[in-house]
Design an enzyme around this catalytic site. Structure first.
Site, short mmCIF file in Angstrom:
data_model
loop_
_atom_site.label_atom_id
_atom_site.label_comp_id
_atom_site.label_asym_id
_atom_site.label_seq_id
_atom_site.Cartn_x
_atom_site.Cartn_y
_atom_site.Cartn_z
CD GLU A 94 32.07 53.86 46.32
OE1 GLU A 94 31.50 54.72 47.01
OE2 GLU A 94 32.47 52.78 46.79
CB CYS A 107 40.46 48.43 42.34
SG CYS A 107 39.08 47.35 42.77
CB CYS A 114 26.99 43.12 42.56
SG CYS A 114 27.95 41.64 42.14
CB CYS A 118 29.30 37.80 47.91
SG CYS A 118 29.76 36.98 46.37
CB CYS A 121 30.57 41.81 48.90
SG CYS A 121 31.06 43.08 47.75
CB CYS A 339 38.93 43.65 49.41
SG CYS A 339 40.04 43.51 48.03
#
Length: 346
Positions: A94, A107, A114, A118, A121, A339
């Site tokens: 995305e 962005c 990933c 974290c 997220c 975010c």
């Protein structure tokens, strides 16, 4: 058995020129094709209208253009656009267009999933499937630039590597993509308008400094106390704040460019005066500014936005110590484009 065709965008301009010479053609054809691939973002060889049909067929026989496709586009009430981008192998990442009164920012993602963990997220809940190639990163920027011109009547002005993935875990491809984006043979954007955001990989921050990169550095910090940071960002155990601080001091000594810290304040996690004092102290090691970011829930309730008074306490303490602080209100929340929300619904 048929051999798999090579992606032509993996070739340099010199390699393209060499290819044409090996085929008995003039080397300058390589320059033409290179321009079509990068400056003009051709999706197919048939788009290359100043090249003969015979030559285009030859290219078709030898190569493919693994171009991205915007599989699904969502537009927010505030003008934010989220693209679900389909890669050549069917995987999805995305990217987001974030408009303000004075700029439009892309962005972009650097990995499918990933590499890090974290807890706050959504992207981190996806296992890392692979790194994006330089052309796949580049294509996201081209797509968002087109949307910026279409919906906001101006070209893209800024790029942040804050989408899916940890950019420094895909360092070589990210650097190659930025080289193309900033090249006059690519999009000719200024590196000063590009920010690479990392959760903090000390060795790679030092490498960026040694490589004399010209773009900006942001660090997703969220706590300047090791125990707190490790609880929400477990990889901090491997890359503790002491090592991160040393790497950032090295960065500043080499580049003389200040660092941006991205910082979310959560209720019951990093909302005490001790947390504030630790951040102020950490900011004094290296010239920096702090972006306090509004938190966007990812549905499980473990992380909750801190009270407004807590944010005020952070702002007052930072300003009292002459540290620049901005509060970033999230955009695109109604389409899960804010975010920490990317991949929330995939």
């Amino acid at each position: 058995m048929a051999t798999e065709k090579e992606d032509i965008r993996a070739l340099t301009k010199v390699q393209l020129r060499d290819f044409f010479e090996q085929q008995g053609e003039k080397a300058f054809r390589g320059n033409q094709v290179y321009e079509w691939l990068w400056q003009k973002s051709a999706h197919t060889f048939d788009d290359m209208t100043n090249i003969s049909k015979q030559t285009r067929q030859m290219l078709e026989d030898h190569f493919v253009i693994n171009h991205i496709e915007v599989d699904n586009m969502q537009r927010s009430q505030d003008g934010t656009v989220k693209n679900a981008v389909r890669l050549h192998d069917g995987l999805i990442v995305e990217s987001v267009l974030i408009p303000t009164a004075t700029r439009t920012t892309a962005c972009v993602s650097s990995q499918v999933g990933c590499s890090l963990d974290c807890k706050f997220c959504a992207t981190a809940r996806l296992k890392r499937m692979r790194n994006l190639n330089p052309d796949e990163i580049y294509d996201q920027v081209v797509a968002i630039d087109k949307e910026s011109r279409l919906y906001h009547n101006r070209p893209l002005s800024n790029i942040v590597f804050m989408g899916m993935g940890e950019p420094l875990m895909n360092y070589n491809n990210v650097i190659k993509a930025i080289d193309k984006i900033t090249s006059v043979e690519g999009l000719a954007m200024s590196p000063k308008r590009i920010t690479v955001s990392t959760s903090g990989v000390p060795k790679m921050i030092k490498k960026m400094a040694d490589d004399e990169v010209k773009f900006n550095l942001a660090v997703s910090l969220h706590s300047a106390i090791d125990e707190v940071r490790t609880a929400i960002m477990p990889f901090n155990k491997t890359f503790p704040l002491k090592d991160l601080r040393e790497a950032l001091e090295y960065w500043y000594a080499k580049t003389k460019r200040k660092i941006s810290y991205e910082y979310v304040v959560w209720k019951g996690i990093n909302d005490t005066q001790k947390d504030i004092d630790a951040l102020v102290k950490f900011c004094k090691y290296v010239p920096s500014k702090v972006n306090i970011i509004e938190y966007n829930p990812i549905d499980d309730g473990e992380f909750q936005q801190a009270a407004n008074q807590t944010l005020e306490n952070y702002i007052n303490s930072l300003e009292k110590n002459r540290i620049v602080v901005n509060v970033r209100r999230s955009r695109g929340k109604d389409i899960d484009a804010a975010c920490g929300q990317l991949a929330n619904k995939t």
